[in-house]
Design a protein around this motif. Structure first.
Motif, PDB file in Angstrom:
ATOM      1  N   UNK A   1      -4.429 -50.558 -12.942  1.00  0.00           N
ATOM      2  CA  UNK A   1      -4.744 -49.607 -14.058  1.00  0.00           C
ATOM      3  C   UNK A   1      -5.607 -48.548 -14.235  1.00  0.00           C
ATOM      4  N   UNK A   2      -4.085 -47.319 -15.053  1.00  0.00           N
ATOM      5  CA  UNK A   2      -4.278 -46.212 -15.607  1.00  0.00           C
ATOM      6  C   UNK A   2      -4.331 -46.055 -16.696  1.00  0.00           C
ATOM      7  N   UNK A   3      -5.846 -45.870 -16.473  1.00  0.00           N
ATOM      8  CA  UNK A   3      -6.493 -45.426 -17.288  1.00  0.00           C
ATOM      9  C   UNK A   3      -7.846 -44.276 -17.181  1.00  0.00           C
ATOM     10  N   UNK A   4      -8.265 -43.608 -18.617  1.00  0.00           N
ATOM     11  CA  UNK A   4      -9.159 -42.414 -18.404  1.00  0.00           C
ATOM     12  C   UNK A   4      -9.924 -42.474 -17.435  1.00  0.00           C
ATOM     13  N   UNK A   5     -10.804 -43.681 -16.671  1.00  0.00           N
ATOM     14  CA  UNK A   5     -11.109 -43.428 -15.945  1.00  0.00           C
ATOM     15  C   UNK A   5     -10.639 -43.051 -14.773  1.00  0.00           C
ATOM     16  N   UNK A   6      -9.414 -43.441 -14.081  1.00  0.00           N
ATOM     17  CA  UNK A   6      -9.049 -43.160 -12.779  1.00  0.00           C
ATOM     18  C   UNK A   6      -8.673 -41.563 -13.727  1.00  0.00           C
ATOM     19  N   UNK A   7      -8.000 -41.705 -15.113  1.00  0.00           N
ATOM     20  CA  UNK A   7      -7.599 -40.276 -14.482  1.00  0.00           C
ATOM     21  C   UNK A   7      -9.040 -38.831 -14.529  1.00  0.00           C
ATOM     22  N   UNK A   8     -10.003 -39.468 -15.214  1.00  0.00           N
ATOM     23  CA  UNK A   8     -10.773 -39.061 -14.654  1.00  0.00           C
ATOM     24  C   UNK A   8     -11.379 -38.149 -13.513  1.00  0.00           C
ATOM     25  N   UNK A   9     -11.242 -39.261 -12.396  1.00  0.00           N
ATOM     26  CA  UNK A   9     -11.734 -39.254 -11.093  1.00  0.00           C
ATOM     27  C   UNK A   9     -10.230 -38.283 -10.525  1.00  0.00           C
ATOM     28  N   UNK A  27      -1.585 -37.295 -13.382  1.00  0.00           N
ATOM     29  CA  UNK A  27      -2.003 -37.445 -11.620  1.00  0.00           C
ATOM     30  C   UNK A  27      -2.424 -37.057 -10.953  1.00  0.00           C
ATOM     31  N   UNK A  28      -0.617 -35.548 -10.881  1.00  0.00           N
ATOM     32  CA  UNK A  28      -0.164 -35.225 -10.636  1.00  0.00           C
ATOM     33  C   UNK A  28      -0.623 -33.313 -10.507  1.00  0.00           C
ATOM     34  N   UNK A  29      -1.137 -33.279 -11.257  1.00  0.00           N
ATOM     35  CA  UNK A  29      -2.174 -32.050 -11.978  1.00  0.00           C
ATOM     36  C   UNK A  29      -3.350 -32.303 -12.511  1.00  0.00           C
ATOM     37  N   UNK A  30      -4.395 -31.754 -11.709  1.00  0.00           N
ATOM     38  CA  UNK A  30      -5.633 -31.889 -11.820  1.00  0.00           C
ATOM     39  C   UNK A  30      -6.004 -31.458 -13.101  1.00  0.00           C
TER      40      UNK A  30
END
Length: 195
Positions: free
Chosen positions: A99-107, A23-26
């Motif tokens: 929830x931290x999930x793949x969709x949030x990571x992708x965003x 989450x800290x490093x795009x």
């Protein structure tokens, strides 16, 4: 990495720190999101698809593998890498969880390409983006409007619409909806009738 009661505290903390790095490093988030969406791939494919220099690509993949969010899926060279399922729920305050999930990571990964997402994260943080993402899913399902979201997030109606439009492609990639394509003008007109 769904959390279960059988995991010890050390493993849970390791999982959290691994996800925090994403989450800290795009750039790390971009690699994870690509592998999650597209499936297993060698580093060369990541370099080509994400326009990464060779040294950076290998460094990032090794960091993600060491963190436990990527796994090597083949024994043969060149190795193929795959994304590990992530689902980690955090409580922001006594009323909000996300929830931290793949969709949030992708965003988060898209912040390098999308000024709206980048600016929103700068102003509202990752937890704010997670909440906006949840509202965007609800809006795509027809369960809310941008005005209700604006009230809930303490934004102007325009700001709410702008971030939901930026998040819409992410939501559409990860969630399936009944085919109810309404134009922005139709949504705004319908809401004006309700007001």
């Amino acid at each position: 990495m769904a959390q279960t009661a059988s995991r010890n505290d050390g493993e849970i903390v390791h999982d959290f720190l691994s996800v925090a790095g994403l989450l800290e490093q795009p750039q790390l988030a971009r690699i994870y999101a690509y592998l999650y969406r597209e499936g297993d791939a060698p580093v060369q494919e990541l370099m080509d698809a994400l326009d990464l220099p060779q040294g950076s690509a290998y460094t990032y993949v090794n960091r993600l593998t060491d963190a436990g969010v990527l796994t090597i899926t083949t024994d043969a060279q060149p190795h193929q890498y795959g994304a590990v399922e992530i689902e980690l729920t955090l409580t922001v305050d006594s009323e909000r969880e996300y929830t931290i999930s793949p969709i949030l990571i992708d965003a988060v990964a898209r912040r390098t390409e999308d000024e709206t997402i980048d600016s929103y994260i700068d102003r509202r943080g990752i937890h704010g983006l997670a909440i906006a993402l949840t509202h965007t899913v609800a809006r795509e399902r027809g369960e809310t409007t941008h005005r209700l979201v604006a009230d809930d997030l303490d934004l102007s109606a325009l700001e709410a619409e702008v971030i939901m439009q930026a998040l819409r492609p992410v939501v559409r990639e990860y969630c399936s909806f009944e085919d109810r394509e309404a134009s922005l003008a139709e949504v705004v007109d319908a809401e004006d009738l309700d007001a």
